[in-house]
Design a protein around this motif. Structure first.
Motif, PDB file in Angstrom:
ATOM      1  N   LEU A  37       0.776  -1.440  -0.057  1.00 12.91           N
ATOM      2  CA  LEU A  37      -0.105  -0.067   0.191  1.00 12.91           C
ATOM      3  C   LEU A  37       0.710   1.106   0.072  1.00 12.91           C
ATOM      4  CD1 LEU A  37      -2.777  -0.991   2.554  1.00 12.91           C
ATOM      5  CD2 LEU A  37      -3.041  -0.996  -0.019  1.00 12.91           C
ATOM      6  N   ASP A  75       2.212   2.304  -3.466  1.00 15.28           N
ATOM      7  CA  ASP A  75       1.142   3.064  -4.087  1.00 15.28           C
ATOM      8  C   ASP A  75       0.579   4.177  -3.452  1.00 15.28           C
ATOM      9  OD1 ASP A  75       1.797   1.012  -6.238  1.00 15.28           O
ATOM     10  OD2 ASP A  75       0.113  -0.301  -5.468  1.00 15.28           O
ATOM     11  N   HIS A  79      -7.080  -0.976  -3.186  1.00 12.65           N
ATOM     12  CA  HIS A  79      -6.528  -2.459  -3.470  1.00 12.65           C
ATOM     13  C   HIS A  79      -7.601  -3.224  -2.810  1.00 12.65           C
ATOM     14  CE1 HIS A  79      -2.592  -1.445  -5.108  1.00 12.65           C
ATOM     15  NE2 HIS A  79      -2.497  -0.729  -4.295  1.00 12.65           N
ATOM     16  N   GLN A 132      -6.284  -8.981  -4.232  1.00 17.58           N
ATOM     17  CA  GLN A 132      -5.087  -8.161  -4.992  1.00 17.58           C
ATOM     18  C   GLN A 132      -4.033  -7.691  -4.045  1.00 17.58           C
ATOM     19  OE1 GLN A 132      -5.264  -4.270  -6.291  1.00 17.58           O
ATOM     20  NE2 GLN A 132      -4.706  -4.632  -8.223  1.00 17.58           N
ATOM     21  N   LEU A 133      -4.175  -7.474  -2.987  1.00 16.65           N
ATOM     22  CA  LEU A 133      -3.118  -6.987  -1.835  1.00 16.65           C
ATOM     23  C   LEU A 133      -2.575  -8.292  -1.353  1.00 16.65           C
ATOM     24  CD1 LEU A 133      -1.806  -4.720  -0.387  1.00 16.65           C
ATOM     25  CD2 LEU A 133      -4.036  -4.954   1.396  1.00 16.65           C
ATOM     26  N   ARG A 149      -0.173  -9.477  -4.358  1.00 18.36           N
ATOM     27  CA  ARG A 149       1.109  -8.812  -4.449  1.00 18.36           C
ATOM     28  C   ARG A 149       2.016  -8.678  -3.060  1.00 18.36           C
ATOM     29  NH1 ARG A 149       0.088  -2.774  -6.218  1.00 18.36           N
ATOM     30  NH2 ARG A 149       2.333  -2.954  -5.796  1.00 18.36           N
ATOM     31  N   ARG A 187      -6.398   1.143   1.329  1.00 19.27           N
ATOM     32  CA  ARG A 187      -5.396   2.125   1.266  1.00 19.27           C
ATOM     33  C   ARG A 187      -4.795   2.468   2.323  1.00 19.27           C
ATOM     34  NH1 ARG A 187      -9.374   6.494  -0.983  1.00 19.27           N
ATOM     35  NH2 ARG A 187      -8.936   5.478  -2.782  1.00 19.27           N
TER      36      ARG A 187
END
Length: 153
Positions: A17, A20, A27, A31-32, A35, A67
């Motif tokens: 986080l 980005d 996110h 997905q988080l 990654r 976020r």
């Protein structure tokens, strides 16, 4: 020191986080997790702890996700560990400064307090931004570079 899987996963997710943070995308948890390289089901509970601690915000709905709620430079690693695991150091379930010994172990509490202070010196003075940039505080780099720092004991 034993860093729990929860603490490791929390820091790794926050680093994604933080990476980005400038463009502020949201996110989704899946997905988080992908990654950050952490199990999605495990991350869901961790994200709830991080939200309660004020490190992340969540947005519901089809475009929802997570976020950072604060600047990565304002999130020390020690605070993240405390949010997901509680106090940095305990002895038999109590804080080091609350221990009391007699006899041969009379001064042991001082050792436990010093050990906690060493943890705090590293974890409370190193932020997500430091780790992300690879610009760790000088004293942390010096401790890691000491000849015996990596000795397996």
């Amino acid at each position: 020191m034993d860093v729990s899987a929860r603490a490791d996963y929390a820091v790794r997710a926050l680093l994604v986080l933080a990476e980005d943070a400038e463009d502020g995308p949201v996110h989704p948890a899946e997905q988080l997790a992908r990654r950050a390289g952490v199990p999605a089901k495990f991350l869901e509970a961790i994200l709830a702890d991080l939200r309660r601690a004020g490190f992340v915000t969540s947005q519901r709905g089809s475009g929802g996700g997570y976020r950072l709620a604060r600047d990565p430079a304002d999130i020390p690693l020690g605070a993240v560990l405390r949010a997901v695991d509680g106090p940095l150091a305990e002895v038999r379930g109590i804080r080091p400064h609350e221990t009391s010994y007699s006899g041969a172990a009379e001064h042991l509490a001082t050792v436990w307090v010093a050990a906690r202070a060493a943890l705090r010196e590293v974890l409370d003075e190193t932020t997500l931004a430091d780790v992300l940039r690879g610009e760790l505080p000088e004293h942390v780099r010096a401790m890691a570079a000491a000849p015996d720092a990596w000795r397996g004991r």
